[in-house]
Design an enzyme around this catalytic site. Structure first.
Site, PDB file in Angstrom:
ATOM      1  N   ASP A   1      10.131  10.226  -6.886  1.00 15.36           N
ATOM      2  CA  ASP A   1       8.807   9.764  -6.663  1.00 15.36           C
ATOM      3  C   ASP A   1       8.255   8.361  -6.863  1.00 15.36           C
ATOM      4  OD1 ASP A   1       9.445   9.998  -9.509  1.00 15.36           O
ATOM      5  OD2 ASP A   1       7.960  11.740  -9.757  1.00 15.36           O
TER       6      ASP A   1
ATOM      7  N   HIS B   1       9.287  16.236 -18.715  1.00 13.10           N
ATOM      8  CA  HIS B   1       8.431  16.046 -19.560  1.00 13.10           C
ATOM      9  C   HIS B   1       8.319  17.122 -20.697  1.00 13.10           C
ATOM     10  CE1 HIS B   1       6.761  12.811 -17.055  1.00 13.10           C
ATOM     11  NE2 HIS B   1       6.621  13.866 -15.998  1.00 13.10           N
TER      12      HIS B   1
ATOM     13  N   ASP C   1      13.007   8.750 -12.493  1.00 15.29           N
ATOM     14  CA  ASP C   1      11.813   9.612 -12.006  1.00 15.29           C
ATOM     15  C   ASP C   1      10.584   8.278 -12.106  1.00 15.29           C
ATOM     16  OD1 ASP C   1      10.660  12.507 -11.518  1.00 15.29           O
ATOM     17  OD2 ASP C   1       9.197  11.035 -12.504  1.00 15.29           O
TER      18      ASP C   1
ATOM     19  N   HIS D   1       7.873   8.647 -13.319  1.00 18.76           N
ATOM     20  CA  HIS D   1       7.348   8.979 -14.631  1.00 18.76           C
ATOM     21  C   HIS D   1       8.170   8.788 -15.831  1.00 18.76           C
ATOM     22  CE1 HIS D   1       5.149  11.172 -11.391  1.00 18.76           C
ATOM     23  NE2 HIS D   1       4.011  10.613 -11.921  1.00 18.76           N
TER      24      HIS D   1
HETATM   25 ZN   LIG Z   1       7.760  12.360 -11.797  1.00 14.38          ZN
END
Ligand SMILES: [Zn+2]
Length: 622
Positions: A549, A423, A460, A462
């Protein structure tokens, strides 16, 4: 599936008397075709070259007898075995075939010749795995599966189809001799034939047509929901092996581990295999055969450091040092560390970080840590005294991984680093990330090793918004992210229409998945979109932003994947890396916030990187 005794000498029925075996040894010794073998301790094994050995005097006859009995149950005499190993196939013959007796294994070594001209070389190794009865005690051990391992095959004459034909015969021969596995390198590419993961390629169109027709028949017989045209579209054996993985059909296993499509007295244990794999098992010559693994160990590097635990986060924060403590402990306790090449992370040169992040941002981050601030930039970016050093070392860990794959110290690498990075943008910390580790690795690979095309795959849960932003104008760095749909999940970006900008348009691929999507949807999306994009991009290096995740047990998102999805994607990435970039994959840990699923997923991923088997988690859990 019964053995046709007319095809080789020495029919593999009842055991032969010891005198017959001894007589065979003597014949071969007299003909200078039987020796001893010692591993050569002065030569370090290099990948793809096989284990080097020295020819030496043969061991005592009683030791050779013991070994012969252990490996072949005396069902074939030594001279008959040499003959059986050397059929003339497609005009190529074996010359100077030798049997070599090592301490616990028998080797077969020969030249491959066309007429008088030597065109290649083949070494096979026969041995038996030893399985400890109790996992954590050194003994007693019981004899385990018998394995034939191709140490090496080389052919100057390419695209002959020779290896395919020879190995198909071998498969039957070794099966009939009671071997459980016939292993070869997944990347073994001889001529135009590239090995399909779970089976052999076919030699010609006619054989492939037969394969497809059997698939039709199987689909009809079992009434499977498969359309005619789905089968008609297949045009390669590997496509059959990868076909409809979402459609498991029952097969039955016997005590020895051989599979059959029909249940009978001995094949009683039911398994469910994906259609393509089950089909390979039931079409000739796989009928009743064990799955043939191509799980040659790879040299997998591993970056991990206790310094990563120095990045403390506030109490209750999900991104805590406990994540890596749990993973490190699992790697230690499972004895896995011994099979990994340990790599030391280092503090990177600041200029290599400045290629990714604004100097002022790096400075502000360092100052915040030095001041003793409790967070940096945003509330979820919790920091402690050790955060800055750990973050530098995380980026440097990825660089150590890059060094290892380009200096041939390792085939691929897993970097167990934190804080995570995907991120983090040029001047922004968010989502527990400060420095973009994968991006720093990509820049480093380019500046230090002159790598051109780099493919970054981020699975991931996200969206890897930081990585995307850093490379969205770069046509040479392809960024692909599989994640939960931004309408439902942090950070709210990663829609399909985000495809890169300027010169980089088309080099960003976002694949959002709806909440509660699981392995099937993940794998389908991966096969449908990710695989073709890697094929088309032809990367020179593949980097993985490997967050775990998306696991169904993970608390902070709603995808329902299991270890199986990670294993599948890892295997496929390795296959593609074998094809395009000599297997170079550097995988970097991102998220994963429930200890158990983080550990089991990361371990399954690492084992797969090593080319080892990982049992499907559906069957492991019963
Ligand atoms: Zn993540």
């Amino acid at each position: 599936m019964m053995f046709d005794t007319t095809r080789t000498t020495g029919g593999f029925g009842d055991p032969l008397p010891e005198s017959g075996i001894l007589e065979g040894f003597d014949r071969l010794i007299a003909a200078n075709r039987l020796f001893g073998a010692e591993l050569n301790p002065t030569v370090i094994k290099k990948s793809g070259k096989g284990a080097p050995f020295l020819v030496c005097p043969h061991p005592s006859r009683s030791r050779m007898l013991d070994l012969w009995h252990d490996l072949f149950a005396n069902r074939v005499p030594p001279h008959g075995f040499l003959d059986a190993l050397a059929p003339e196939v497609l005009g190529l013959a074996h010359v100077e075939g030798l049997l070599l007796f090592g301490k616990d294994r028998v080797l077969y070594d020969c030249q491959i010749a066309r007429g008088d001209e030597a065109v290649g070389h083949l070494t096979l190794c026969f041995y038996r795995e030893r399985e400890p009865v109790f996992r954590f005690l050194p003994f007693p051990r019981r004899p385990g599966r018998r394995i034939v391992y191709i140490e090496g095959i080389s052919l100057t004459a390419q695209s002959t189809g020779y290896a395919s034909s020879l190995f198909r015969r071998y498969e039957r021969l070794f099966h009939d001799l009671g071997f459980h596995r016939f292993r070869l390198k997944a990347s073994l590419s001889v001529g135009k034939y590239y090995w399909a993961k779970e089976g052999f390629d076919c030699e010609d169109r006619e054989q492939f047509a037969g394969m497809r027709e059997s698939l039709h028949a199987l689909v009809r017989r079992l009434g499977l929901p498969v359309e005619e045209q789905e089968i008609r579209r297949l045009n390669h054996a590997s496509m059959v092996a990868a076909f409809r993985r979402d459609l498991p059909i029952p097969v039955y296993r016997n005590a020895e581990g051989y599979y059959a499509v029909e249940r009978d007295a001995s094949h009683a244990e039911e398994f469910r295999f994906p259609l393509g794999k089950a089909f390979l098992l039931c079409s000739a010559p796989w009928d009743g055969f064990k799955v043939i693994y191509t799980d040659t160990p790879r040299r997998t590097g591993y970056v991990g450091s206790d310094r990563y635990l120095d990045h403390g986060t506030r109490p209750g924060h999900v991104e805590s040092p406990k994540r890596l403590e749990a993973l490190f402990a699992a790697i230690r306790e499972g004895g896995m560390g011994e099979s990994l090449i340990l790599l030391e992370p280092y503090v990177p040169a600041m200029e290599s970080l400045r290629a990714v992040h604004d100097p002022a941002y790096l400075e502000a981050f360092r100052e915040a840590v030095d001041r003793g601030d409790r967070q940096f930039a945003v509330r979820d970016c919790s920091i402690s005294k050790g955060t800055y050093a750990a973050a530098l070392l995380a980026a440097g860990g990825v660089m150590a991984g890059i060094d290892a794959v380009f200096s041939d110290r390792a085939d691929n690498v897993f970097c167990a680093v934190r804080p995570p990075g995907h991120h983090a943008g040029r001047a922004s910390a968010m989502g527990f990330c400060f420095l973009n580790n994968v991006a720093a690795g990509a820049h480093y690979a380019r500046s230090a090793y002159g790598v051109g095309r780099i493919y970054i795959l981020d699975w991931d849960v996200h969206h890897g918004n930081g990585t995307q932003a850093l490379f969205e104008e770069d046509p040479l760095t392809f960024f692909c992210s599989l994640h939960e749909h931004p309408s439902f999940c942090y950070p709210g970006t990663g829609r399909r229409l985000e495809k890169g900008t300027g010169a980089g348009r088309g080099a960003t691929l976002n694949i959002p998945l709806p909440p509660h999507a699981g392995d099937t949807e993940m794998i389908e999306a991966f096969e449908r979109d990710v695989v073709p994009s890697i094929e088309a991009f032809r990367p020179e290096l593949i980097l993985l932003s490997a967050g775990f995740d998306a696991h169904r047990d993970d608390p902070i998102a709603e995808l329902e994947c299991t270890e199986d999805a990670y294993v599948h994607m890892t295997r496929r990435v390795l296959e593609l890396a074998d094809r395009h970039c000599e297997g170079r994959v550097v995988s970097v840990l991102e998220g994963g916030y429930r200890m158990e699923s983080l550990v089991s997923s990361a371990i399954a991923h690492i084992r797969t990187l090593q080319g080892r088997e990982v049992p499907p988690c559906s069957s492991a859990r019963g």
